[in-house]
Scaffold this active site. Sequence first.
Site, mmCIF file in Angstrom:
data_model
loop_
_atom_site.group_PDB
_atom_site.id
_atom_site.type_symbol
_atom_site.label_atom_id
_atom_site.label_comp_id
_atom_site.label_asym_id
_atom_site.label_seq_id
_atom_site.Cartn_x
_atom_site.Cartn_y
_atom_site.Cartn_z
ATOM 1 N N LYS A 1 -7.861 -15.611 0.385
ATOM 2 C CA LYS A 1 -6.469 -15.310 0.724
ATOM 3 C C LYS A 1 -5.582 -16.551 0.702
ATOM 4 C CE LYS A 1 -7.980 -11.204 1.238
ATOM 5 N NZ LYS A 1 -7.959 -10.317 0.074
ATOM 6 N N GLY B 1 -8.514 -5.307 7.699
ATOM 7 C CA GLY B 1 -8.228 -5.500 9.111
ATOM 8 C C GLY B 1 -9.262 -6.299 9.865
ATOM 9 N N GLU C 1 -0.535 -17.269 9.706
ATOM 10 C CA GLU C 1 0.750 -16.929 9.115
ATOM 11 C C GLU C 1 1.649 -16.336 10.194
ATOM 12 O OE1 GLU C 1 -0.311 -14.230 5.955
ATOM 13 O OE2 GLU C 1 0.024 -12.468 7.215
ATOM 14 N N LYS D 1 -5.932 1.889 7.676
ATOM 15 C CA LYS D 1 -5.002 2.918 7.221
ATOM 16 C C LYS D 1 -5.549 4.315 7.541
ATOM 17 C CE LYS D 1 -3.868 -0.086 3.325
ATOM 18 N NZ LYS D 1 -4.069 -0.296 1.875
ATOM 19 N N GLU E 1 -0.395 -5.678 -1.916
ATOM 20 C CA GLU E 1 0.078 -5.214 -0.620
ATOM 21 C C GLU E 1 1.190 -6.129 -0.116
ATOM 22 O OE1 GLU E 1 -3.174 -4.663 2.068
ATOM 23 O OE2 GLU E 1 -3.957 -2.973 0.915
ATOM 24 N N GLU F 1 -1.698 -9.506 0.140
ATOM 25 C CA GLU F 1 -2.936 -9.734 -0.599
ATOM 26 C C GLU F 1 -2.991 -8.789 -1.782
ATOM 27 O OE1 GLU F 1 -5.928 -8.943 2.316
ATOM 28 O OE2 GLU F 1 -5.852 -6.780 2.045
ATOM 29 N N ARG G 1 -9.478 -3.795 -6.934
ATOM 30 C CA ARG G 1 -10.336 -2.611 -7.090
ATOM 31 C C ARG G 1 -9.468 -1.366 -6.999
ATOM 32 N NH1 ARG G 1 -9.747 -0.907 -1.954
ATOM 33 N NH2 ARG G 1 -9.818 -2.436 -0.256
#
Length: 501
Positions: free
Chosen positions: A115, A164, A199, A235, A273, A286, A290
């Site tokens: 990341k 997450g 961040e 989600k 995202e 990120e 896939r």
Amino acid sequence: MKRVLVANRGEIALRIIRACHEEGLEAVAVYSEADRLSPHVRSADRAIAIGPAAPSESYLNVARLLEAARLSQADAVHPGYGFLAERAHFARAVTEAGLIFVGPSAEAIQAMGDKTEARRRMAAAGVPIVPGLTLPVTDAAAAGRAAGELGYPVLVKASAGGGGKGMRVVRQPGELATALELAASEALKAFGDASVYLEKYVERPRHVEIQVLADATRTVHLGERECSIQRRHQKLVEESPSVAVNAALREEMGKAAVAAAVAVNYRGAGTCEFLLAADGAFYFLEMNTRIQVEHPVTELVYGVDLVREQLRIAAGEPMRVPTGQLVPRGWAMECRVTSEDVSNGFLPATGRLDLLRPPAGPGVRWDGGFETGNEVTLFYDSLLGKIVVWGRNRHDAIARMGRALEELLVVGVPTNQPFLIRLMRDADFLSGAIDSQLLDRRPDLTSISPDPDSAIDMAIAVALAEEEARQSRRAVIPQGSDQTASANWLRASRLEGLRQP
């Protein structure tokens, strides 16, 4: 490319197998001991056992997956999502074995999988990123200085993370050291990498992602998906389009996503995202290298089969997506149905599915990986299936989803169905006034007590299901048939009965 090994299980394995068959390809399933009777195993042209139930000994075991590809003479491998789908070493091992990896290159996966490296690349490509570090933190003191410069609250995130895991919100300086320790520990267990970075924590943003698709000559975007209904960064409900995105913002976010994909020479289907702030500003989070769990909502509003396009691109063919700006048609919504006990803090549940009756009817799609009689175990994710609906507009889609959720019948394990039904009736959700922190502010949506009337209904459903199963297992020899035919028919009936314990 003639034969594809699907290196996954459950609903996504079945989804890929169906796409292979529609593309005229043979599909090879792999299965652990726990998945021997799963639907994806029967649906494939061939199935290979790859070991015990534990993922480390089966679906995460690269050597066994490659051996299964060799035994089945597959010439391609589709990783699905989860497990090894975003592991560069797996993509590299597949290609080094002389097979086609249905997905991006190992180099692209590696670039976006780290990341902090992805943040550096996106900044260089002109893609807006959330203010924060572009290198992992080395010690608590350095983290404290960085947090002070960013301003609290800050978010501690795993460098190799996703889904997450390895994330902690820090609102005060005194919480930072503990958050760093917990996030690093969780990241190490989940990803084998304990590095974390900081961040700025954006308050009440929407989580909006852009679908991209790239072949050897073109990279395009297929609009947005709204994924703001989340619990602990997981989600639960997704929809396309988003009430917060107009045509101009869609094109702006789409261009950023395409730039992100081009920056790593991406091939195949991927998702960028973003956090979308109330003022319309958006920030790169990120890239998922896939197919996403929620890909069906994009398929329904844009008319593109993303999995079939993945297969086509991997075979070296151009994508079948029209040139020019695409416009979404209607509204699609997805609810993830999980084996979780909502009356007990969404605790994962296990057991036998005594009865599973998915919803049906106009505009309703069920992507599931289980059926009546299957066992739900703690070895794998709690996802049982996904209800996906389409409507002319958001109002119609919500109404259709409400009807589908009421139709769904699951007996044997508790599910999150009561929560999803409540959400579909909630005023904030109905108006589109949602963000990724909605459920944190609204515990009333997730605090659901057991319903005694529901327990009685379930007991009746179990009894009916058992009687239905007994009737289906009863062998009756057809009138007027010869002895050999009768014996064969009786043997087949007994075998079918054994398959339905």
